[in-house]
Design an enzyme around this catalytic site. Sequence first.
Site, PDB file in Angstrom:
ATOM      1  N   ASP A  12       0.812  -1.220   0.000  1.00 41.78           N
ATOM      2  CA  ASP A  12       0.000   0.000   0.000  1.00 41.78           C
ATOM      3  C   ASP A  12       0.845   1.269   0.000  1.00 41.78           C
ATOM      4  O   ASP A  12       0.474   2.284   0.597  1.00 41.78           O
ATOM      5  CB  ASP A  12      -0.964   0.012   1.199  1.00 41.78           C
ATOM      6  CG  ASP A  12      -1.824  -1.235   1.232  1.00 41.78           C
ATOM      7  OD1 ASP A  12      -2.240  -1.688   0.156  1.00 41.78           O
ATOM      8  OD2 ASP A  12      -2.064  -1.766   2.331  1.00 41.78           O
ATOM      9  N   HIS A  40      -5.114  -1.717  -5.312  1.00 44.59           N
ATOM     10  CA  HIS A  40      -4.509  -0.456  -5.737  1.00 44.59           C
ATOM     11  C   HIS A  40      -5.609   0.544  -6.045  1.00 44.59           C
ATOM     12  O   HIS A  40      -6.486   0.266  -6.854  1.00 44.59           O
ATOM     13  CB  HIS A  40      -3.678  -0.646  -7.009  1.00 44.59           C
ATOM     14  CG  HIS A  40      -2.718  -1.797  -6.934  1.00 44.59           C
ATOM     15  ND1 HIS A  40      -1.750  -1.882  -5.976  1.00 44.59           N
ATOM     16  CD2 HIS A  40      -2.587  -2.907  -7.690  1.00 44.59           C
ATOM     17  CE1 HIS A  40      -1.060  -2.997  -6.148  1.00 44.59           C
ATOM     18  NE2 HIS A  40      -1.550  -3.642  -7.175  1.00 44.59           N
TER      19      HIS A  40
HETATM   20  P1  GDP Z   1      -0.741   0.155  -3.638  1.00 41.98           P
HETATM   21  O1  GDP Z   1      -1.340  -1.100  -3.115  1.00 41.98           O
HETATM   22  O2  GDP Z   1       0.733   0.243  -3.386  1.00 41.98           O
HETATM   23  O3  GDP Z   1      -1.091   0.434  -5.069  1.00 41.98           O
HETATM   24  O4  GDP Z   1      -1.349   1.343  -2.761  1.00 41.98           O
HETATM   25  P2  GDP Z   1      -2.905   1.532  -2.347  1.00 41.98           P
HETATM   26  O5  GDP Z   1      -3.653   2.047  -3.525  1.00 41.98           O
HETATM   27  O6  GDP Z   1      -3.426   0.315  -1.666  1.00 41.98           O
HETATM   28  O7  GDP Z   1      -2.766   2.613  -1.199  1.00 41.98           O
HETATM   29  C1  GDP Z   1      -2.281   3.881  -1.417  1.00 41.98           C
HETATM   30  C2  GDP Z   1      -3.400   4.913  -1.118  1.00 41.98           C
HETATM   31  O8  GDP Z   1      -2.829   6.191  -1.013  1.00 41.98           O
HETATM   32  C3  GDP Z   1      -4.432   5.005  -2.209  1.00 41.98           C
HETATM   33  O9  GDP Z   1      -5.667   5.332  -1.631  1.00 41.98           O
HETATM   34  C4  GDP Z   1      -3.921   6.138  -3.099  1.00 41.98           C
HETATM   35  O10 GDP Z   1      -4.971   6.834  -3.780  1.00 41.98           O
HETATM   36  C5  GDP Z   1      -3.297   7.041  -2.074  1.00 41.98           C
HETATM   37  N1  GDP Z   1      -2.106   7.754  -2.513  1.00 41.98           N
HETATM   38  C6  GDP Z   1      -1.116   7.350  -3.354  1.00 41.98           C
HETATM   39  N2  GDP Z   1      -0.135   8.260  -3.414  1.00 41.98           N
HETATM   40  C7  GDP Z   1      -0.509   9.282  -2.588  1.00 41.98           C
HETATM   41  C8  GDP Z   1       0.098  10.510  -2.185  1.00 41.98           C
HETATM   42  O11 GDP Z   1       1.205  10.878  -2.593  1.00 41.98           O
HETATM   43  N3  GDP Z   1      -0.614  11.273  -1.294  1.00 41.98           N
HETATM   44  C9  GDP Z   1      -1.827  10.921  -0.805  1.00 41.98           C
HETATM   45  N4  GDP Z   1      -2.450  11.726   0.049  1.00 41.98           N
HETATM   46  N5  GDP Z   1      -2.422   9.764  -1.165  1.00 41.98           N
HETATM   47  C10 GDP Z   1      -1.766   8.960  -2.030  1.00 41.98           C
HETATM   48  P1  IMO Z   2      -0.857  -4.272  -2.163  1.00 38.90           P
HETATM   49  O1  IMO Z   2      -0.552  -4.758  -3.539  1.00 38.90           O
HETATM   50  C1  IMO Z   2      -0.919  -4.792   2.179  1.00 38.90           C
HETATM   51  C2  IMO Z   2      -0.772  -8.920   3.678  1.00 38.90           C
HETATM   52  C3  IMO Z   2      -2.049  -9.307   4.380  1.00 38.90           C
HETATM   53  C4  IMO Z   2      -1.493 -10.291   5.389  1.00 38.90           C
HETATM   54  C5  IMO Z   2      -0.395 -11.006   4.610  1.00 38.90           C
HETATM   55  C6  IMO Z   2      -0.808 -12.337   4.005  1.00 38.90           C
HETATM   56  O2  IMO Z   2      -2.153  -3.571  -2.034  1.00 38.90           O
HETATM   57  O3  IMO Z   2       0.294  -3.501  -1.602  1.00 38.90           O
HETATM   58  P2  IMO Z   2      -2.424 -13.026   2.006  1.00 38.90           P
HETATM   59  O4  IMO Z   2      -3.886 -12.797   1.825  1.00 38.90           O
HETATM   60  O5  IMO Z   2      -1.584 -12.494   0.914  1.00 38.90           O
HETATM   61  O6  IMO Z   2      -2.097 -14.458   2.320  1.00 38.90           O
HETATM   62  O7  IMO Z   2      -2.056 -12.204   3.348  1.00 38.90           O
HETATM   63  O8  IMO Z   2      -0.028 -10.121   3.573  1.00 38.90           O
HETATM   64  N1  IMO Z   2      -0.948  -8.376   2.309  1.00 38.90           N
HETATM   65  C7  IMO Z   2      -0.961  -7.078   2.020  1.00 38.90           C
HETATM   66  N2  IMO Z   2      -0.890  -5.988   2.804  1.00 38.90           N
HETATM   67  N3  IMO Z   2      -0.975  -4.641   0.844  1.00 38.90           N
HETATM   68  C8  IMO Z   2      -1.027  -5.721   0.027  1.00 38.90           C
HETATM   69  O9  IMO Z   2      -1.003  -5.628  -1.308  1.00 38.90           O
HETATM   70  C9  IMO Z   2      -1.044  -7.008   0.611  1.00 38.90           C
HETATM   71  N4  IMO Z   2      -1.081  -8.268   0.118  1.00 38.90           N
HETATM   72  C10 IMO Z   2      -1.008  -9.090   1.154  1.00 38.90           C
HETATM   73  O10 IMO Z   2      -2.654  -8.204   5.003  1.00 38.90           O
HETATM   74  O11 IMO Z   2      -0.886  -9.608   6.456  1.00 38.90           O
HETATM   75 MG    MG Z   3      -2.801  -1.722  -1.747  1.00 37.17          MG
END
Ligand code: GDP
Ligand code: IMO
Ligand code: MG
Length: 422
Positions: A12, A40
């Site tokens: 994330d 994402h």
């Molecule tokens: P990913 O799993 O690595 O693609 O990340 P996620 O989408 O799960 O989580 C990142 C969150 O932060 C999302 O809700 C994005 O819209 C938000 N986000 C990404 N970059 C930024 C940033 O630079 N600033 C802020 N405020 N939010 C961001």
């Molecule tokens: P993105 O792509 C955050 C974590 C789960 C759990 C562990 C194992 O959004 O960054 P699983 O279901 O994969 O067997 O869970 O891994 N986990 C993540 N945490 N972002 C992710 O993906 C994750 N993918 C798995 O929360 O702790």
């Molecule tokens: Mg994510």
Amino acid sequence: MATVVLGSQWGDEGKGKLVDILCEDVEVCARCAGGNNAGHTIVVNGVSYDFHMLPSGLVNPKCLNLIGTGTVVHIPSFFAELEAIQKKGIDSTDRIFISDRAHLVFDLHQLVDGLEEIELGAQNIGTTRKGIGPTYSTKAARSGVRVYEIFNWSEFEKKLRALEHGYKKRFGDLLQYDVEKELAQFKVYYETLRPYVIDAVPFIAAAFKANKKVLVEGANALMLDIDYGTYPYVTSSNTGVGGVITGLAISPFNIKNIIGVVKAYTTRVGSGPFPTEQLNEAGEHLQVVGREWGVTTGRKRRCGWLDLVIVKYSTAVNHYTSLNLTKLDILDGLKELQIAVAYKVDGVELESFPADLNTLAKVEPVYKTMPGWTEPTTKLTEYDQLPKEAKEYIAFIEEFIGVRVDWVGVGPGREHMLYRQR
Ligand code: GDP
Ligand code: IMO
Ligand code: MG
């Protein structure tokens, strides 16, 4: 040539947003590992899109997308996700493909994921319950079912029944699963899935032969890697650069950039050690202002200060050529910022990131304190406009890690990314 985007912490970090931005002139976007445990969020012109299994490159109408061999795919979720983005106006026709060698996640695996978590009790991993662990387990045990096998019905049926039989023996009546129902669903996929399934080896080879720009979208993150993460509190695939090579059959010599995405602080979903976690006002600030809720499970993300011991370790494994620092705006207004630069156990500094989780659970981070800034950063359009203290924060990270920060995220939208000219 390929560019690879990888999560450097516990997930994330904002990988999806960077992938979306880079995909503007990318021709193929590919996922190499993991499944719909990923989540994402991408915000384009105020519209928010959630991707789990699908590559984020789908937002660009000219980009082809591949769900690669190293992934595990839950077919009902694949179709549901396609439908959801279709409703928001993204047409995926002829642009999304699945490797015939990827493994299938069954509803059965998802139920088993839940049962295994219950079995672990207080030591549970905190999985997403998407069946990821059980599917990679059956893959390694050589009893898994691959995507192409859907088209050989009698074999497919036999294999799914055998899996059910094995799990029934293990879990008895705790497993409430209807194999006939899942088989009936796959009778439909036998037809509807066909146009999406390809042999990904010639697909990737042809893309490089034609000099196409390829982008690999990492999912999950290095600290969740099955080999290098905080095992057993990890996911079940290689989420680092190794997974890119095995999961897509890309030549390592064709990888031009490996971009590590680093959140300006640290978050973690699920269980396991987290040395810089802040169960206090600072943690609350990061959670609330950062809107740190998981997009896949809706769980609150645990929050803490930036841990450069982790990012350095992650760099040693993934060999980042540049970094994207994200969510810097979430630190706006904090008086002081802390950055972990070393770990101590019983007063003695560790030389490297420990494999032993008992040691990791005991470490005390050594913090470097830096001044914060008061000005909001979200409206900024140029790197140079950043407050002096924010630039110092970034410079410290670069110096410590030894890799340049080329992008800085200051908000969730596409426009909230400051690119730093070389
Ligand atoms: P990913 O799993 O690595 O693609 O990340 P996620 O989408 O799960 O989580 C990142 C969150 O932060 C999302 O809700 C994005 O819209 C938000 N986000 C990404 N970059 C930024 C940033 O630079 N600033 C802020 N405020 N939010 C961001
Ligand atoms: P993105 O792509 C955050 C974590 C789960 C759990 C562990 C194992 O959004 O960054 P699983 O279901 O994969 O067997 O869970 O891994 N986990 C993540 N945490 N972002 C992710 O993906 C994750 N993918 C798995 O929360 O702790
Ligand atoms: Mg994510």
